[in-house]
Design an enzyme around this catalytic site. Structure first.
Site, PDB file in Angstrom:
ATOM      1  N   ASP A  13       0.816  -1.216   0.000  1.00  0.00           N
ATOM      2  CA  ASP A  13       0.000   0.000   0.000  1.00  0.00           C
ATOM      3  C   ASP A  13       0.850   1.267   0.000  1.00  0.00           C
ATOM      4  OD1 ASP A  13      -2.263  -1.710   0.298  1.00  0.00           O
ATOM      5  OD2 ASP A  13      -1.812  -1.828   2.431  1.00  0.00           O
ATOM      6  N   LYS A  16       2.225   2.373  -5.077  1.00  0.00           N
ATOM      7  CA  LYS A  16       2.928   1.961  -6.294  1.00  0.00           C
ATOM      8  C   LYS A  16       2.119   2.300  -7.548  1.00  0.00           C
ATOM      9  CE  LYS A  16       3.053  -2.201  -4.591  1.00  0.00           C
ATOM     10  NZ  LYS A  16       2.741  -2.090  -3.163  1.00  0.00           N
ATOM     11  N   HIS A  41      -4.634  -1.164  -6.066  1.00  0.00           N
ATOM     12  CA  HIS A  41      -3.945   0.065  -6.469  1.00  0.00           C
ATOM     13  C   HIS A  41      -4.988   1.144  -6.750  1.00  0.00           C
ATOM     14  CE1 HIS A  41      -0.269  -2.394  -8.003  1.00  0.00           C
ATOM     15  NE2 HIS A  41      -0.301  -2.255  -6.706  1.00  0.00           N
ATOM     16  N   GLN A 224       1.784  -6.164  -3.599  1.00  0.00           N
ATOM     17  CA  GLN A 224       2.344  -6.324  -2.242  1.00  0.00           C
ATOM     18  C   GLN A 224       3.706  -5.602  -2.141  1.00  0.00           C
ATOM     19  OE1 GLN A 224       0.985  -9.359  -3.880  1.00  0.00           O
ATOM     20  NE2 GLN A 224      -0.787  -8.252  -3.181  1.00  0.00           N
TER      21      GLN A 224
HETATM   22  P1  IMP Z   1      -2.512 -12.872   1.247  1.00  0.00           P
HETATM   23  O1  IMP Z   1      -1.629 -12.264   0.222  1.00  0.00           O
HETATM   24  O2  IMP Z   1      -3.972 -12.580   1.042  1.00  0.00           O
HETATM   25  O3  IMP Z   1      -2.229 -14.330   1.457  1.00  0.00           O
HETATM   26  O4  IMP Z   1      -2.162 -12.172   2.666  1.00  0.00           O
HETATM   27  C1  IMP Z   1      -0.891 -12.364   3.294  1.00  0.00           C
HETATM   28  C2  IMP Z   1      -0.460 -11.062   3.985  1.00  0.00           C
HETATM   29  O5  IMP Z   1      -0.166 -10.073   3.023  1.00  0.00           O
HETATM   30  C3  IMP Z   1      -1.530 -10.435   4.894  1.00  0.00           C
HETATM   31  O6  IMP Z   1      -0.892  -9.810   5.982  1.00  0.00           O
HETATM   32  C4  IMP Z   1      -2.173  -9.395   4.002  1.00  0.00           C
HETATM   33  O7  IMP Z   1      -2.778  -8.364   4.751  1.00  0.00           O
HETATM   34  C5  IMP Z   1      -0.951  -8.914   3.241  1.00  0.00           C
HETATM   35  N1  IMP Z   1      -1.280  -8.341   1.930  1.00  0.00           N
HETATM   36  C6  IMP Z   1      -1.606  -9.016   0.806  1.00  0.00           C
HETATM   37  N2  IMP Z   1      -1.800  -8.153  -0.212  1.00  0.00           N
HETATM   38  C7  IMP Z   1      -1.593  -6.926   0.271  1.00  0.00           C
HETATM   39  C8  IMP Z   1      -1.610  -5.626  -0.320  1.00  0.00           C
HETATM   40  O8  IMP Z   1      -1.850  -5.425  -1.508  1.00  0.00           O
HETATM   41  N3  IMP Z   1      -1.334  -4.593   0.516  1.00  0.00           N
HETATM   42  C9  IMP Z   1      -1.020  -4.777   1.822  1.00  0.00           C
HETATM   43  N4  IMP Z   1      -0.970  -5.964   2.407  1.00  0.00           N
HETATM   44  C10 IMP Z   1      -1.249  -7.036   1.635  1.00  0.00           C
END
Ligand code: IMP
Length: 428
Positions: A13, A16, A41, A224
């Protein structure tokens, strides 16, 4: 020509999409290389705000070709809905959005597993976005995955679904007490996207390599961020892909030597969603002020983000890991709302002063930040378009971060609008 990677240096976040949008005025291709619709995004153009989850942010720039690379996991339903919504708002999407045939598909059983596992973990949960991302990557590595190209061969699709469900259905029935998934239902669900997705399916790696050979500029957009990387992040509180620069190469199919610039993006403070260590997290009214002023609520899940001061040891480590050539600093304007600004310059871990970012996860859980305090500027900076326009205290803050990280700033965002940014030149 060369490729530029835009990636996050912290826990996601960082803005990007905003940085990519600023750079996309000058590129032919924008490509997503990792993650799926766990990403969110936001790009603001005039009065319009676009929240994108799967489609690269370059789509809001006319004429830019956008690719969803082999390293991305695609929920076909979400993709169809996002494309439809963008087209409804007048953007031409399907004639310039390409999806790699090797990308893996997020299936309904992946989403169900994600949520069952989080519940089973209880207080040790990861805090995933519940979008099925982890289980999809697990199947990819286990070679049980269903890929975009499988939609075009019903026989193969059924065989693969059967293999994918063999163990999973017994888990659904015996562990979670749920109905098993039916191969025919799932095949029919996937086939219902065939006509929609067919014109977009491509070998996007080959297309990007040809574009580079033809002297086109390519922008690789990470989902991410570094501290959520499955190898390098705060494991197990990470995502299941590699948002770091190595992931950009694997997930987009371009050779390392084509990457000229790596832009590391960080907010002027830190946020995190989900669980896991965050040494500079704040629990006071300053956190609430930053959360409110910065709109720190997830684009994908709406969750309130955890907020803290900028964590320089983490950012410097992430900058070095990715070999960043430039730094982009976002949301500087949000800090106008606080009187005094702190920057973490080291940690104290079990009574020891530590300068670098610890390798051992337990150390990170025990790390207490050591802060340098800088005066705030307390005035509106949204009209600044050059560094010298910024109040002296803001210039000092920005200069300190740039010197510490050791990479030149190429962009400082000073407001949510597309033009509310200080853009500094990259290269010649
Ligand atoms: P997952 O990617 O849904 O498996 O989540 C794994 C971890 O990554 C968790 O802590 C989510 O909150 C974090 N996460 C996944 N995608 C994002 C994103 O786009 N921004 C911020 N955190 C993310």
């Amino acid at each position: 020509m060369t490729a530029t990677v835009v990636l996050g240096l912290a826990w996601g976040d960082e803005g990007k999409g905003r940085v990519c949008d600023a750079l996309a005025s000058d590129v032919g291709y924008v490509s997503r290389y990792s993650g799926g619709n766990n990403a969110g995004h936001t790009v603001r153009v005039g009065e319009e705000e676009f929240a994108l989850h799967l489609v690269p942010s370059g789509i809001v720039r006319e004429g830019v070709v956008c690719t969803i690379g082999n390293g991305v996991v695609v929920n076909p339903e979400v993709l169809a809905e996002e494309v439809r919504a963008l087209e409804e708002r007048g953007l031409e999407v399907r004639d310039r959005l390409l999806v790699d045939g090797r990308a893996h598909l997020v299936m309904p059983y992946h989403i169900a597993l994600d949520s069952h596992r989080e519940i089973a973990l209880g207080s040790a949960r990861i805090g995933t976005t519940n979008r099925g991302i982890g289980p999809t990557y697990e199947d990819k590595v286990a070679r049980y995955g269903i890929r975009v190209q499988d939609i075009f061969d019903e026989g193969i699709l059924r065989t693969k679904l059967k293999a994918a469900l063999r163990e999973k259905n017994s888990i659904f029935e015996n562990v979670y007490g749920e109905e098993p998934y039916d191969v025919s239902d799932l095949a029919a669900w996937l086939l219902s996207f065939r006509d929609f997705i067919e014109p977009m399916v491509a070998d996007t790696g080959t297309i990007l390599r040809e574009a580079l050979e033809n002297r086109q500029r390519v922008l690789l957009e990470g989902g991410q961020a570094t501290l959520l990387d499955n190898d390098h992040g705060t494991y197990p509180f990470v995502t299941s892909s590699n948002p770091t620069v190595g992931g950009a190469i694997v997930g987009s199919g371009i050779p390392p030597r084509s990457i000229e610039y790596v832009i590391g993006v960080t907010k002027a403070y830190t946020t995190r969603v989900g669980d896991g260590p965050m040494p500079t997290e704040l629990f006071d009214e300053i956190a609430e002020t930053i959360r409110q002023v910065g709109g720190e609520y997830g684009t994908t899940t709406g969750r309130a983000r955890r907020v803290g001061w900028l964590d320089l040891p983490a950012i410097k480590w992430a900058a070095s890991l990715n070999g960043i050539t430039h730094l982009a600093l976002t949301l500087l304007d949000v800090l106008s709302a606080v009187e005094e600004i702190k920057i973490c310059v080291g940690y104290e871990i079990d009574g020891r002063r530590v300068e670098g970012y610890p390798m051992h996860q337990t150390d990170l859980h025990h790390a207490r930040p050591v802060y340098k305090t800088l005066p705030g500027w307390g005035e509106d900076i949204t009209g600044c378009r050059m560094r010298v326009d910024l109040p002296t205290a803001a210039q000092d803050f920005v200069g300190f971060v740039e010197t510490e990280v050791g990479a030149p700033l190429c962009m400082i965002s000073v407001g949510p609008e597309r033009d509310q940014a200080i853009i500094e030149r990259i290269g010649t």
